[in-house]
Design an enzyme around this catalytic site. Structure first.
Site, PDB file in Angstrom:
ATOM      1  CG  ASP A  27     -14.165  -0.125   5.163  1.00 20.71           C
ATOM      2  OD1 ASP A  27     -13.691   0.290   6.158  1.00 20.71           O
ATOM      3  OD2 ASP A  27     -14.379  -1.184   4.066  1.00 20.71           O
ATOM      4  CE  LYS A  30     -16.414   2.094  11.110  1.00 19.62           C
ATOM      5  NZ  LYS A  30     -16.706   0.740  10.262  1.00 19.62           N
ATOM      6  N   GLY A  54     -10.230   1.897   8.878  1.00 21.52           N
ATOM      7  CA  GLY A  54      -9.449   3.425   7.997  1.00 21.52           C
ATOM      8  C   GLY A  54     -10.813   3.780   7.834  1.00 21.52           C
ATOM      9  CG  HIS A  55     -12.569   5.236  10.778  1.00 21.06           C
ATOM     10  ND1 HIS A  55     -12.986   5.203  12.275  1.00 21.06           N
ATOM     11  CD2 HIS A  55     -12.973   4.111  10.344  1.00 21.06           C
ATOM     12  CE1 HIS A  55     -12.926   4.259  11.979  1.00 21.06           C
ATOM     13  NE2 HIS A  55     -13.150   3.528  11.539  1.00 21.06           N
ATOM     14  CD  GLN A 238     -11.890  -2.997  13.228  1.00 22.45           C
ATOM     15  OE1 GLN A 238     -12.106  -2.556  14.562  1.00 22.45           O
ATOM     16  NE2 GLN A 238     -11.209  -2.764  12.086  1.00 22.45           N
TER      17      GLN A 238
HETATM   18  P1  GDP Z   1     -15.255   4.169   7.369  1.00 19.70           P
HETATM   19  O1  GDP Z   1     -14.338   3.025   8.175  1.00 19.70           O
HETATM   20  O2  GDP Z   1     -16.529   3.066   8.147  1.00 19.70           O
HETATM   21  O3  GDP Z   1     -15.312   5.233   8.117  1.00 19.70           O
HETATM   22  O4  GDP Z   1     -15.535   3.924   6.301  1.00 19.70           O
HETATM   23  P2  GDP Z   1     -14.436   4.264   5.104  1.00 19.70           P
HETATM   24  O5  GDP Z   1     -13.408   5.700   5.430  1.00 19.70           O
HETATM   25  O6  GDP Z   1     -13.414   3.338   5.178  1.00 19.70           O
HETATM   26  O7  GDP Z   1     -14.998   4.361   3.407  1.00 19.70           O
HETATM   27  C1  GDP Z   1     -16.373   4.753   2.999  1.00 19.70           C
HETATM   28  C2  GDP Z   1     -16.072   5.343   1.678  1.00 19.70           C
HETATM   29  O8  GDP Z   1     -17.449   6.029   1.600  1.00 19.70           O
HETATM   30  C3  GDP Z   1     -15.222   6.848   2.206  1.00 19.70           C
HETATM   31  O9  GDP Z   1     -14.518   6.585   0.922  1.00 19.70           O
HETATM   32  C4  GDP Z   1     -16.119   7.805   2.606  1.00 19.70           C
HETATM   33  O10 GDP Z   1     -15.055   9.206   1.531  1.00 19.70           O
HETATM   34  C5  GDP Z   1     -16.803   7.567   1.326  1.00 19.70           C
HETATM   35  N1  GDP Z   1     -18.168   7.938   1.434  1.00 19.70           N
HETATM   36  C6  GDP Z   1     -19.038   8.367   2.965  1.00 19.70           C
HETATM   37  N2  GDP Z   1     -20.306   8.891   2.478  1.00 19.70           N
HETATM   38  C7  GDP Z   1     -20.488   8.198   1.197  1.00 19.70           C
HETATM   39  C8  GDP Z   1     -21.548   9.377   0.282  1.00 19.70           C
HETATM   40  O11 GDP Z   1     -22.901   9.532   0.938  1.00 19.70           O
HETATM   41  N3  GDP Z   1     -21.256   9.061  -1.079  1.00 19.70           N
HETATM   42  C9  GDP Z   1     -20.310   8.470  -1.576  1.00 19.70           C
HETATM   43  N4  GDP Z   1     -20.586   8.490  -2.757  1.00 19.70           N
HETATM   44  N5  GDP Z   1     -19.228   8.115  -0.863  1.00 19.70           N
HETATM   45  C10 GDP Z   1     -19.250   8.194   0.349  1.00 19.70           C
HETATM   46  P1  IMO Z   2     -12.770   0.609   9.757  1.00 18.20           P
HETATM   47  O1  IMO Z   2     -13.207   0.320  10.849  1.00 18.20           O
HETATM   48  C1  IMO Z   2     -13.558  -3.474   6.813  1.00 18.20           C
HETATM   49  C2  IMO Z   2     -11.680  -6.937   8.490  1.00 18.20           C
HETATM   50  C3  IMO Z   2     -10.317  -7.869   7.395  1.00 18.20           C
HETATM   51  C4  IMO Z   2     -10.345  -9.397   7.923  1.00 18.20           C
HETATM   52  C5  IMO Z   2     -10.605  -8.883   9.195  1.00 18.20           C
HETATM   53  C6  IMO Z   2     -10.323  -9.037  10.774  1.00 18.20           C
HETATM   54  O2  IMO Z   2     -12.449   0.637   7.772  1.00 18.20           O
HETATM   55  O3  IMO Z   2     -14.762   0.130   8.639  1.00 18.20           O
HETATM   56  P2  IMO Z   2      -8.058  -7.987  11.143  1.00 18.20           P
HETATM   57  O4  IMO Z   2      -7.163  -7.351  10.605  1.00 18.20           O
HETATM   58  O5  IMO Z   2      -8.870  -6.909  11.937  1.00 18.20           O
HETATM   59  O6  IMO Z   2      -7.476  -8.937  12.007  1.00 18.20           O
HETATM   60  O7  IMO Z   2      -8.641  -8.262   9.985  1.00 18.20           O
HETATM   61  O8  IMO Z   2     -11.951  -7.828   9.558  1.00 18.20           O
HETATM   62  N1  IMO Z   2     -11.442  -5.689   8.849  1.00 18.20           N
HETATM   63  C7  IMO Z   2     -12.306  -4.920   8.549  1.00 18.20           C
HETATM   64  N2  IMO Z   2     -12.741  -4.878   7.278  1.00 18.20           N
HETATM   65  N3  IMO Z   2     -13.244  -2.138   8.111  1.00 18.20           N
HETATM   66  C8  IMO Z   2     -12.461  -2.362   8.840  1.00 18.20           C
HETATM   67  O9  IMO Z   2     -12.447  -0.663   9.238  1.00 18.20           O
HETATM   68  C9  IMO Z   2     -12.018  -3.632   8.627  1.00 18.20           C
HETATM   69  N4  IMO Z   2     -10.815  -3.700  10.416  1.00 18.20           N
HETATM   70  C10 IMO Z   2     -11.183  -5.469  10.121  1.00 18.20           C
HETATM   71  O10 IMO Z   2     -10.367  -7.516   6.270  1.00 18.20           O
HETATM   72  O11 IMO Z   2     -11.519  -9.157   6.928  1.00 18.20           O
HETATM   73 MG    MG Z   3     -13.071   1.857   6.331  1.00 23.88          MG
END
Ligand code: GDP
Ligand code: IMO
Ligand code: MG
Length: 443
Positions: A27, A30, A54-55, A238
């Site tokens: 999270d 990416k 979840g991106h 991840q």
């Molecule tokens: P990922 O799994 O690495 O793609 O990240 P996620 O989408 O799960 O979580 C990142 C969250 O931070 C999302 O809600 C993005 O919209 C938000 N985000 C990304 N870059 C920034 C930033 O520079 N500032 C803020 N406030 N939010 C951001």
């Molecule tokens: P993105 O791509 C954050 C975590 C789960 C749990 C562990 C194992 O959005 O960064 P799993 O279901 O993969 O066997 O769970 O990994 N986990 C993540 N945490 N971002 C993710 O993906 C994750 N995908 C799995 O919360 O701790």
């Molecule tokens: Mg994510």
């Protein structure tokens, strides 16, 4: 500090085939960074994980959350799912439908899936949930999507691959074998529900028809694209600390998350990769159980959670929040061979009077500079912090380094010095535009 802001196209001239991956516990942002850089790429590839990811992408105020389909899809680039992914066909079809509802059309021309991708089956989900229940307090906190059990079947050499669905005889025989094994375990070991052959078979064969136009030879497609001089982006899911080998085992996911996983998970040789960009938040978060040395349970943790809106994009769970951990980043730099960093969510630190960065751990009076190989040691480690002054100005949406408050620039310079990796991108908001792109200060 000799930083120079540059345009995305200038930045991408220095890149060809790039792996973008999480340098913390997932999270990190990416999705946003991949979406941003996809403008100049030709192909975007997912190489591990599944719909546990979840991106989130925000484009002109509109939010998209992708789980399986590479974030490049919003740019109508060729998007590819490699063999290292575990594919739940029902999750894929749901995501395709959601994108279609947004007016994004996906065809066999812009989306490909490798036939040797392993499938997540309904019994994998059941096993995932039953196992967590059985572990009780010691649970991993998985996403409950069957990811671990599907990878287990892969290495146990009984997994069902996407291509098997197109040979009914093989598929039925494999399914029968798997059900005999898993139903026994579900019933007798986990005291959970069992599955019947016919329902799964018919469901999966029906979904196979819809997926058929996307099935193609991924290593050949990627090799041809690279030979033709096209740029390929590998989109990690991840983060390094969730890697099955190099993360905080056993509180990890079940795939090879690190940069090397891109090669095995897509069928591309390491000699074809030019850059590895690590994405890290300006602080740290983690979802699920497991060690997290810089975790904060005080008002600052609450600030990061609220202002950063730290709710999981896949499961909606609250993310644990804490200070930036340079030990984690140095570990990520090493095991991934990071050539640059994208620091995200700098704006979330706005208004915090004093910022801490963990530079090492204190293990019973001994200073640890490196991540211990046994993560349970982290339970007895105290972070050693350096303290830096915060800033009161808003950084949200700033697009040039020179427009950031001095203390924010100093904070970024400090991260660079303690991680040893040059910062190439700074994100100051969720939108594509809210980004600073930097020249490489190391030349
Ligand atoms: P990922 O799994 O690495 O793609 O990240 P996620 O989408 O799960 O979580 C990142 C969250 O931070 C999302 O809600 C993005 O919209 C938000 N985000 C990304 N870059 C920034 C930033 O520079 N500032 C803020 N406030 N939010 C951001
Ligand atoms: P993105 O791509 C954050 C975590 C789960 C749990 C562990 C194992 O959005 O960064 P799993 O279901 O993969 O066997 O769970 O990994 N986990 C993540 N945490 N971002 C993710 O993906 C994750 N995908 C799995 O919360 O701790
Ligand atoms: Mg994510």
């Amino acid at each position: 500090m000799a930083y120079r802001s540059i345009s995305i196209s200038e930045f991408l001239i220095t890149m060809a085939n790039v792996i973008i991956m999480g340098a913390q516990w997932g999270d990190e942002g990416k999705g946003k960074i991949v979406d941003l850089l996809t403008e100049q790429a030709d192909v975007v590839v997912r190489f591990q994980g599944g719909h546990n990811a979840g991106h989130t992408l925000v484009v002109e105020g509109k939010k998209y959350v992708l789980h399986l389909i590479p974030s490049g899809i919003l740019h109508a680039k060729l998007c590819v799912i490699g063999n290292g992914v575990v594919l739940d066909p029902s999750a894929l079809l749901q995501e395709l439908q959601e994108l279609d509802n947004h007016g994004i059309s996906i065809t066999g021309a812009n989306f490909k899936i490798s036939p040797i991708t392993q499938l997540i089956m309904p019994y994998h989900r059941e096993l995932d949930v039953a196992r967590e229940k059985r572990k009780g307090k010691g649970k991993i906190g998985t996403t409950g999507r069957g990811i671990g059990p599907a990878y287990e079947d892969k290495v146990a050499r009984r997994g069902i691959r996407l291509g098997d669905l197109y040979n009914r005889q093989i598929f039925e025989a494999k399914l029968q074998d798997n059900l005999a094994y898993h139903n026994f375990m579900l019933e007798n070991f986990y005291n959970a529900g069992t599955f019947t052959m016919e329902t799964i078979r018919d469901d999966y064969l029906r979904m196979a028809d819809t997926i058929a136009p996307f099935v193609d030879d991924v290593p050949v497609i990627l090799a041809n694209a690279m030979d033709a001089g096209q740029a390929v982006l590998f989109e990690g899911a991840q983060g390094t600390m969730l890697d099955v080998d190099h993360g905080t085992y056993p509180f990890v996911t079940s795939s090879s998350v690190i940069a090397g996983g891109a090669c095995s998970g897509a069928g591309v040789g390491p000699t074809r990769i030019h850059q590895v960009l690590g994405v890290a938040k300006a602080y740290t978060t983690r979802v699920g159980s497991g060690p997290f040395p810089t975790e904060l349970t005080d008002a600052v943790g609450e600030h990061l959670f609220k202002v950063g809106q730290e709710l999981g994009a896949s499961t909606g769970r609250a993310r644990r929040c804490g200070w930036f951990d340079a030990v984690v980043l140095r570990h990520a730099a090493r095991v991934n061979g990071l050539t640059g960093l994208a620091i995200t969510k700098l704006d979330v630190l706005d208004g915090i009077p004093s910022l801490k960065v963990c530079v090492a751990y204190n293990r019973n009076g001994r200073r640890l500079e490196n991540m211990p190989s046994d993560p349970s040691i982290l339970d007895v480690c105290e972070p050693i912090y350096e303290e830096l002054p915060g800033w009161s100005e808003a950084t949200s949406g700033i697009e040039r380094m020179e427009d950031l408050p001095k203390n924010a620039r100093d904070y970024l310079a400090f991260l660079e010095s303690v991680t040893g990796v040059p910062t190439r991108i700074v994100s100051t908001g969720p939108d594509r535009k809210q980004t600073i792109i930097l020249d490489n200060p190391f030349g």
